[in-house]
Design a protein around this motif. Structure first.
Motif, PDB file in Angstrom:
ATOM      1  N   ASP A  85       0.869  22.835 -55.641  1.00  0.00           N
ATOM      2  CA  ASP A  85       2.220  23.246 -55.247  1.00  0.00           C
ATOM      3  C   ASP A  85       3.253  22.831 -56.282  1.00  0.00           C
ATOM      4  N   MET A  86       3.125  21.612 -56.798  1.00  0.00           N
ATOM      5  CA  MET A  86       4.070  21.133 -57.813  1.00  0.00           C
ATOM      6  C   MET A  86       4.010  22.002 -59.063  1.00  0.00           C
ATOM      7  N   MET A 143       5.662  25.333 -58.399  1.00  0.00           N
ATOM      8  CA  MET A 143       7.119  25.230 -58.395  1.00  0.00           C
ATOM      9  C   MET A 143       7.682  24.982 -59.791  1.00  0.00           C
ATOM     10  N   TYR A 144       6.970  24.165 -60.553  1.00  0.00           N
ATOM     11  CA  TYR A 144       7.523  23.725 -61.832  1.00  0.00           C
ATOM     12  C   TYR A 144       7.624  24.864 -62.846  1.00  0.00           C
ATOM     13  N   TYR A 200      10.618  26.980 -62.099  1.00  0.00           N
ATOM     14  CA  TYR A 200      11.791  26.114 -62.274  1.00  0.00           C
ATOM     15  C   TYR A 200      12.172  26.019 -63.749  1.00  0.00           C
ATOM     16  N   PHE A 212      14.079  17.766 -57.690  1.00  0.00           N
ATOM     17  CA  PHE A 212      13.760  17.193 -56.381  1.00  0.00           C
ATOM     18  C   PHE A 212      14.367  18.022 -55.250  1.00  0.00           C
ATOM     19  N   THR A 232      12.040  20.898 -54.853  1.00  0.00           N
ATOM     20  CA  THR A 232      10.831  20.425 -54.169  1.00  0.00           C
ATOM     21  C   THR A 232      11.065  20.245 -52.674  1.00  0.00           C
ATOM     22  N   TYR A 243      11.194  23.565 -50.942  1.00  0.00           N
ATOM     23  CA  TYR A 243       9.872  24.207 -50.902  1.00  0.00           C
ATOM     24  C   TYR A 243       9.015  23.619 -49.777  1.00  0.00           C
ATOM     25  N   THR A 277       9.238  14.454 -50.725  1.00  0.00           N
ATOM     26  CA  THR A 277      10.023  14.495 -51.966  1.00  0.00           C
ATOM     27  C   THR A 277      10.475  13.101 -52.365  1.00  0.00           C
ATOM     28  N   LEU A 311       8.778  11.823 -55.751  1.00  0.00           N
ATOM     29  CA  LEU A 311       9.714  12.076 -56.841  1.00  0.00           C
ATOM     30  C   LEU A 311      10.811  11.023 -56.949  1.00  0.00           C
TER      31      LEU A 311
END
Length: 331
Positions: A198-199, A202-203, A206, A216, A219, A222, A261, A265
């Motif tokens: 997932d990270m 997303m990254y 992003y 963050f 995140t 999401y 999060t 993070l």
């Protein structure tokens, strides 16, 4: 891991050992075939002179060149040290494990084992004859029909030795059944793998969007909003599990996203920030002590997280939000 979690819901240790050892074995055998790599400038041999198509030449060489005499024990040790003995023996031994793997894990019968061993040996010989796929101006090792014969004998012997593996080790069906049973419970390693997926998902957008919104925040949104639809993120759906709450589903889902999060993070980045700030004023004894304490807390935080995952205990954000995981793998 993704394939195993999707199919079985777990990663079986014995299966992992068998498959990875099989890959390692094939790599090792391949390197034995091609190494050491010579200097291309020293290769002046042609393809015709580096191939032997006369079968059982090794038998004739053993009879002519080996000092072995059956009725003279003094010659036995000497004969073992001669290439006419140990080269064929090593060629046979090299593919014995291949036959064991084929019979035990891949469920091949004797005919298939011989056929696959023959093809593998032929691949090795063609690799040598082609000069490593024509990277070299000519072959630097002899392509020998005897090697194929010896390798194939080794595969056949491995098939018969594989009988012991079949009797002593769990069958593939038993491994699959155990993996399916373990997959009914969602492990923390499975959860963390889905979080990493997932990270990454997303990254990438992003970075491409070049937005000024802190990561963050991205995140938190999401993990708080995506699971509201069916209890899954993209990562958990890929690994076939979802999150379940006994009550207050919407509230607890959002709460879990916020806690997650903060845990992964904000806490690590905050500790790193403080460590860096204290390090800037390290001449002061107070700041030096604060630096050491903050850095120690950061290390302990990481170790506690790793140990929690390894021992399959719920992480703090799941405990606080009351999260329960449910596997969706069908038996």
């Amino acid at each position: 891991m993704i394939f195993n979690y999707r199919k079985y819901g777990s990663v079986n240790r014995l299966r992992t050992f068998i498959l990875y050892s099989f890959v390692l074995y094939l790599l090792s055998v391949y390197f034995l075939v091609i190494l050491p790599l010579p200097n291309p400038k020293h290769i002046h041999s042609g393809y015709k002179e580096m191939i032997n198509i006369v079968p059982f030449t090794f038998v004739r060489d053993f009879i002519r060149k080996n000092p072995f005499v059956l009725y003279n024990p003094k010659t036995w040790i000497k004969s073992l040290k001669r290439p006419t003995f140990y080269v064929p023996v090593f060629n046979i031994a090299m593919l014995i494990p291949f036959g064991i793997y084929l019979r035990y894990y891949f469920k091949c019968n004797f005919k298939k084992t011989i056929l696959f061993t023959l093809f593998l040996s032929l691949f090795f010989e063609m690799t040598q004859l082609s000069g490593l796929y024509f990277i070299y101006p000519g072959p630097y090792r002899l392509a020998d029909i005897d090697d194929i014969i010896q390798n194939t004998i080794g595969g056949g012997l491995g098939y018969f030795i594989g009988w012991f593996a079949v009797r002593l080790l769990p069958s593939r069906e038993e491994i699959d059944e155990k993996a399916m049973q373990d997959g009914l419970r969602v492990s923390q390693i499975r959860v963390c793998l889905s979080l990493m997926i997932d990270m990454l998902i997303m990254y990438i957008p992003y970075i491409l969007l070049k937005t000024k919104i802190p990561f963050f925040v991205f995140t938190a949104l999401y993990f708080s909003l995506i699971p509201l639809f069916n209890g899954k993120t993209i990562g958990s759906a890929l690994l076939k599990f979802g999150i379940v709450f006994e009550n207050l589903k919407w509230f607890r889902t959002v709460l879990r996203g916020l806690f997650l999060t903060v845990y992964f993070l904000l806490i690590p980045s905050g500790l790193l920030y403080l460590t860096n700030e204290f390090n800037k004023s390290a001449e002061s004894l107070l700041f030096l002590i604060m630096f050491a304490i903050t850095f120690l807390i950061y290390i302990l935080f990481g170790l506690i997280t790793i140990l929690t995952v390894v021992f399959n205990k719920c992480l703090l954000f799941d405990v606080l939000s009351g999260t329960v995981y449910k596997s969706t793998v069908r038996r």
